[in-house]
Design an enzyme around this catalytic site. Sequence first.
Site, mmCIF file in Angstrom:
data_model
loop_
_atom_site.group_PDB
_atom_site.id
_atom_site.type_symbol
_atom_site.label_atom_id
_atom_site.label_comp_id
_atom_site.label_asym_id
_atom_site.label_seq_id
_atom_site.Cartn_x
_atom_site.Cartn_y
_atom_site.Cartn_z
ATOM 1 N N GLU A 167 44.235 -6.493 -82.969
ATOM 2 C CA GLU A 167 44.257 -7.531 -84.004
ATOM 3 C C GLU A 167 42.933 -8.281 -84.130
ATOM 4 O OE1 GLU A 167 46.515 -6.856 -81.769
ATOM 5 O OE2 GLU A 167 48.550 -7.370 -82.383
ATOM 6 N N THR B 16 48.830 -1.242 -83.422
ATOM 7 C CA THR B 16 48.861 -1.691 -82.026
ATOM 8 C C THR B 16 49.563 -0.603 -81.226
ATOM 9 O OG1 THR B 16 50.984 -2.763 -82.304
ATOM 10 C CG2 THR B 16 49.026 -4.121 -82.678
HETATM 11 P P1 ADP Z 1 48.699 -3.536 -76.954
HETATM 12 O O1 ADP Z 1 49.005 -4.993 -77.238
HETATM 13 O O2 ADP Z 1 49.598 -2.647 -77.703
HETATM 14 O O3 ADP Z 1 48.524 -3.233 -75.494
HETATM 15 P P2 ADP Z 1 45.899 -3.926 -77.476
HETATM 16 O O4 ADP Z 1 44.969 -2.934 -76.906
HETATM 17 O O5 ADP Z 1 45.569 -4.525 -78.771
HETATM 18 O O6 ADP Z 1 47.275 -3.230 -77.587
HETATM 19 O O7 ADP Z 1 46.114 -5.038 -76.370
HETATM 20 C C1 ADP Z 1 45.671 -6.353 -76.461
HETATM 21 C C2 ADP Z 1 46.072 -7.096 -75.223
HETATM 22 O O8 ADP Z 1 45.451 -6.528 -74.077
HETATM 23 C C3 ADP Z 1 45.663 -8.539 -75.192
HETATM 24 O O9 ADP Z 1 46.535 -9.356 -75.915
HETATM 25 C C4 ADP Z 1 45.707 -8.828 -73.696
HETATM 26 O O10 ADP Z 1 47.029 -9.087 -73.245
HETATM 27 C C5 ADP Z 1 45.263 -7.534 -73.089
HETATM 28 N N1 ADP Z 1 43.848 -7.622 -72.721
HETATM 29 C C6 ADP Z 1 42.798 -7.114 -73.380
HETATM 30 N N2 ADP Z 1 41.650 -7.367 -72.717
HETATM 31 C C7 ADP Z 1 41.978 -8.076 -71.613
HETATM 32 C C8 ADP Z 1 41.247 -8.647 -70.530
HETATM 33 N N3 ADP Z 1 39.932 -8.539 -70.419
HETATM 34 N N4 ADP Z 1 41.941 -9.324 -69.598
HETATM 35 C C9 ADP Z 1 43.275 -9.450 -69.675
HETATM 36 N N5 ADP Z 1 44.011 -8.931 -70.645
HETATM 37 C C10 ADP Z 1 43.385 -8.243 -71.620
#
Ligand code: ADP
Length: 549
Positions: free
Chosen positions: A338, A188
């Site tokens: 995840e 992550t």
């Molecule tokens: P990190 O948690 O380290 O930023 P990730 O890329 O795995 O890495 O992030 C996942 C998070 O990104 C999700 O749990 C959510 O909070 C946010 N997220 C992803 N896509 C969306 C979306 N379309 N709208 C709102 N939040 C989003």
Amino acid sequence: MLSTMQDGPLSMAQLVRYGTTAHGDSKVTTWTGVGSRRMSYAELGRRAAQLAHALRGLGVTGDDRVATFMWNNTEHLEAYLAVPAMGAVLHTLNIRLFPDQVTYVANHAEDRVILVDASLLSLFGPILPTLTTVRHVVVVGRTGTGDQALPAPKGVRVHDYEELLAGQPERFDWPEPDERSAAAMCYTSGTTGNPKGVVYSHRSIWLHSMQICMTDGMALRQSDRALAIVPMFHAMSWGLPYAAMLVGASLIMPDRFLQPGPLAEIFAAERPTLAAAVPTIWQGLLLHLEAVVPPDRPSPLSTLREVMVGGSACPPALMRSYYERYGTHITHAWGMTETSPLGSIARPPVAASGHSEWEYRFSQGRLPAAVRGRLIGKDGTEVDWDGRTEGELEVRGPWITGAYYRDDDPEKFHDGWLRTGDIGTLSPDGFLRLTDRAKDVIKSGGEWISSVELENHVMTHPAVLEAAVIGIADERWSERPLVAVVPHEGQHVDAEELRQFVAARVAGWQVPENWTFVPEVPKTSVGKFDKKRLRALYADGQLDIVRIG
Ligand code: ADP
């Protein structure tokens, strides 16, 4: 009664064999800054075999980790194919993490070999001596003038990628490991705490790829030329490379040319049909196109059937702008490292039109059949899918992680479900609408204010380029919103005007009284608003706050 069906393993070996033979004529194109270089999938298959032989030669066996420290390019795709198909584990390192985080991640995963783009050597060089398990570094490409050999610490050998591949056999007897075994891993981006490792299996990659190709997934298909702007280290480029092998979609890789100007050149030259990136990339490209492409000139986006956006909430104003100016729909998807990452995608129901269709598009979309979701309310019990009651989203399914790699984080799992840390609602027809991340939501006087909703309102103001909202401590209300605003270049807007603008759109108690104007909103390693840094800037007294109302 057992079924009579065979139990063919969903292996990366089969994915690679199929993609590089049945779709041998499809192509991967890498932008060079002045043009592009192309390779057929047939050739890609031969080179992947050579890479696998070369890695065996370096002693890679079993589930050894082979890491990449690379941009999106052809050689990275070769590693994507060769490493898991030979039974080893591909670990995509995020080149934008702080150096000590790269060290942490590579040591934690016990990477043995690292493939590094020559253009990243100055970044990678100082990190190398801190890597305790790495035995071989393979440098991909040349740095050009002033080529510097990478000083190798004791016990580490440095190789040239092309020299290593030269003369290797062009076929490899890909093994068929248990489909549940590890194929690839990604950490992550560490928005909260240390990065944590997620390990994808051969099976999870297959099933996820099939979802990407489904019509109501990303509808990836043979005729696509998909521009993967989202980095191959950001949740496996959202699954595009492997899904492309499944259907023979061609891939366009931007390498290190990710600024709006070069991206616009890639669009004009390569005419992609699909492109995927976080909202900040699309925001930057929009501004650039508006500035350089006169309205009477043909749009460089005319071949795009749609744009995939995710990683953070896409501002509705951005979606509308692309549609109104270029006729291109931005399709909103939600996911996490995840979740492989595709968790939901906003395909409006057929009956929706006009305002209702847009409302569906603005949502995070519908969970696919294989991903189950539930919302846990403030009192710890499940809340209804009524489209109104908020809770924390929990998910489970065959491409959702059930643990972190050698990291105990019981907080993130709940009776076998993944706690996403995202707060929102689910409608009776299965559409997810996220209000905020649990840690970003502003707790004001016992009520919650969505930072994302405020941001979206402020960003519809014509003078505003970007707006990020964080909660700051407040004696009376516990927390109140602070809005950090970046005005468009050459435009002026003051806090009072913005306050009134927002007041016309949200309930009175939600209207922010704290404003600050900044040259840019800090971004995370994958291009999201970095609210952790914004909070730190505020705590250090580095923001000039205007308090009104
Ligand atoms: P990190 O948690 O380290 O930023 P990730 O890329 O795995 O890495 O992030 C996942 C998070 O990104 C999700 O749990 C959510 O909070 C946010 N997220 C992803 N896509 C969306 C979306 N379309 N709208 C709102 N939040 C989003």
